[in-house]
Scaffold this motif. Structure first.
Motif, mmCIF file in Angstrom:
data_model
loop_
_atom_site.group_PDB
_atom_site.id
_atom_site.type_symbol
_atom_site.label_atom_id
_atom_site.label_comp_id
_atom_site.label_asym_id
_atom_site.label_seq_id
_atom_site.Cartn_x
_atom_site.Cartn_y
_atom_site.Cartn_z
ATOM 1 N N GLY A 180 3.629 -11.811 1.244
ATOM 2 C CA GLY A 180 2.580 -12.532 0.546
ATOM 3 C C GLY A 180 2.658 -14.041 0.689
ATOM 4 N N ASP A 181 1.609 -14.702 0.228
ATOM 5 C CA ASP A 181 1.526 -16.157 0.217
ATOM 6 C C ASP A 181 1.051 -16.603 -1.154
ATOM 7 O OD1 ASP A 181 -1.138 -15.397 0.215
ATOM 8 O OD2 ASP A 181 -1.548 -16.124 2.249
ATOM 9 N N ILE B 83 -0.822 -15.501 -6.762
ATOM 10 C CA ILE B 83 -1.800 -15.642 -7.845
ATOM 11 C C ILE B 83 -2.427 -14.285 -8.172
ATOM 12 C CG2 ILE B 83 -4.013 -16.671 -8.501
ATOM 13 C CD1 ILE B 83 -3.210 -19.087 -6.752
ATOM 14 N N GLY B 84 -2.780 -13.548 -7.129
ATOM 15 C CA GLY B 84 -3.364 -12.226 -7.345
ATOM 16 C C GLY B 84 -2.405 -11.289 -8.060
ATOM 17 N N ASN B 85 -1.125 -11.328 -7.666
ATOM 18 C CA ASN B 85 -0.130 -10.484 -8.325
ATOM 19 C C ASN B 85 0.060 -10.881 -9.783
ATOM 20 O OD1 ASN B 85 0.251 -9.175 -5.917
ATOM 21 N ND2 ASN B 85 2.326 -9.919 -5.573
ATOM 22 N N ASP C 204 4.157 -6.577 -12.246
ATOM 23 C CA ASP C 204 5.505 -5.987 -12.187
ATOM 24 C C ASP C 204 5.765 -5.184 -10.917
ATOM 25 O OD1 ASP C 204 3.816 -3.914 -12.701
ATOM 26 O OD2 ASP C 204 4.728 -3.322 -14.598
ATOM 27 N N ALA C 205 4.946 -5.384 -9.896
ATOM 28 C CA ALA C 205 5.125 -4.606 -8.670
ATOM 29 C C ALA C 205 4.831 -5.457 -7.442
ATOM 30 C CB ALA C 205 4.219 -3.380 -8.678
ATOM 31 N N VAL C 206 5.713 -5.321 -6.431
ATOM 32 C CA VAL C 206 5.572 -6.024 -5.155
ATOM 33 C C VAL C 206 5.965 -5.048 -4.044
ATOM 34 C CG1 VAL C 206 6.289 -8.007 -3.774
ATOM 35 C CG2 VAL C 206 6.240 -8.192 -6.256
ATOM 36 N N ALA D 197 6.257 -12.331 -4.525
ATOM 37 C CA ALA D 197 5.207 -12.054 -3.541
ATOM 38 C C ALA D 197 5.663 -12.241 -2.101
ATOM 39 C CB ALA D 197 3.991 -12.939 -3.819
ATOM 40 N N MET D 198 6.421 -13.296 -1.843
ATOM 41 C CA MET D 198 6.937 -13.537 -0.500
ATOM 42 C C MET D 198 8.361 -13.038 -0.345
ATOM 43 S SD MET D 198 7.498 -17.173 1.457
ATOM 44 C CE MET D 198 8.535 -17.297 2.918
ATOM 45 N N MET D 199 9.208 -13.310 -1.341
ATOM 46 C CA MET D 199 10.628 -13.020 -1.210
ATOM 47 C C MET D 199 10.933 -11.532 -1.116
ATOM 48 S SD MET D 199 12.793 -15.767 -3.430
ATOM 49 C CE MET D 199 12.123 -15.262 -5.012
#
Length: 309
Positions: free
Chosen positions: A35-36, A41-43, A49-51, A84-86
């Motif tokens: 993610g970026d 922001i969307g998350n 609580d989910a990625v 989101a990215m990590m």
């Protein structure tokens, strides 16, 4: 259509009759989308609580990556946003990755976490790490936390037995020794109104803010016996563009096995600020080196900068 329905029925029968997999090796995971800022922001709004790639409880650490990684979000954030990215980057690199939300109060509304008292949040972390270790069979975890998420684990490590369960503690612009909020805390003290402001924070359900002020009773008690604990490796990364943790040197820890990095010493043009550090390419490279090969004098490629937010 008949052939597709028949194939679907056979697949369903196979799924029902096949034995359940006992574990999922981390190396076997497929590539997860990284993610970026827009994803973050969307998350925050829709997936707090989910990625992708995270909290796969069947994951088993590999010999190459034996320590699960726990991501800890900051104040007013959540795991979905912070990871989101990590999280997918780490999962794609072969790590078992986990994250959780903490510090829920009356203001949380399902999205805004990290507001409660730090000690209570650390107890939430303690229970979560125990669950990760039980599920993976690993002896310890590596922790990556931003802002309060880089400071709060120190309470877990120093006061709740976490030193025996944490191998590496990586803080991204952590509020370790508090913040003056660009002088506002000092101004409030000089005007004798800081106590009223802090009472208001506690009343509305955000007691973590007074605890993260420079010179707070909480800060003094947490680090009264030193910054670090033997047996834990510490890495702190700060950015010169941070306007949240002021002075930025308050992020740094001293003593023991601790390393402090000012990001712009490695990538002078990196504009990333406090809230964008979990989305920064050079920081991600530094993190991967720290929990992986740990090459001395590692220098990241200065590309893929995070946002100045």
């Amino acid at each position: 259509m008949r052939r597709r329905l028949t194939a679907a029925a056979l697949a369903a029968c196979a799924a029902l009759t096949a034995p359940a997999a006992a574990s999922t090796p981390a190396e076997a995971e497929t590539a997860y989308p990284v993610g970026d800022l827009a994803t973050s922001i969307g998350n925050f709004l829709f997936s707090p609580d989910a990625v992708p790639g995270a909290n796969i409880w069947s994951c088993r650490p590999s010999a190459a990556h034996p320590y699960p990684v726990v991501i800890v979000h900051g104040t007013t954030s959540n795991f979905g946003s912070a990871g989101a990215m990590m999280a997918p980057t780490l999962a794609n690199a072969g790590y078992c990755v986990y994250g959780f939300n903490y510090g829920e109060t009356s203001l949380t509304a399902g999205h805004v976490y990290g507001l409660g008292e730090v000690a209570a949040s650390a107890r939430t972390m303690s229970a979560f790490v125990d669950r990760v270790l039980a599920a993976t069979g690993a002896p310890k975890v590596d922790v990556i936390g931003g802002s309060q998420g880089g400071m709060m684990p120190n309470y877990y490590i120093k006061r709740l037995g976490g030193a025996a369960r944490v191998r590496t503690m990586i803080g991204l612009a952590p509020t370790n020794h508090g913040t003056t909020m660009q002088g506002l805390v000092n101004l409030g003290r000089s005007l004798h109104v800081l106590g009223l402001v802090n009472d208001a924070y506690r009343f509305i359900g955000a007691p973590t803010y007074p605890e993260q002020e420079e010179g707070s009773d909480f800060q003094k008690a947490l680090f009264a016996d030193g910054d670090t604990v033997p047996g834990v490796r510490y890495l702190t990364i700060a950015t010169s563009h941070d306007t949240t943790v002021t002075p930025l040197a308050n992020s740094f820890l001293h003593g023991g096995d601790s390393t402090n990095i000012l990001l712009q010493d490695l990538c002078p043009d990196d504009p990333v600020s406090h809230s964008g550090m979990s989305l920064d390419g050079p920081i991600m490279q530094i993190v991967l080196n720290a929990i992986g090969p740990d090459e001395p004098g590692f220098k990241p490629r200065c590309t893929g900068y995070g946002p100045n937010v």
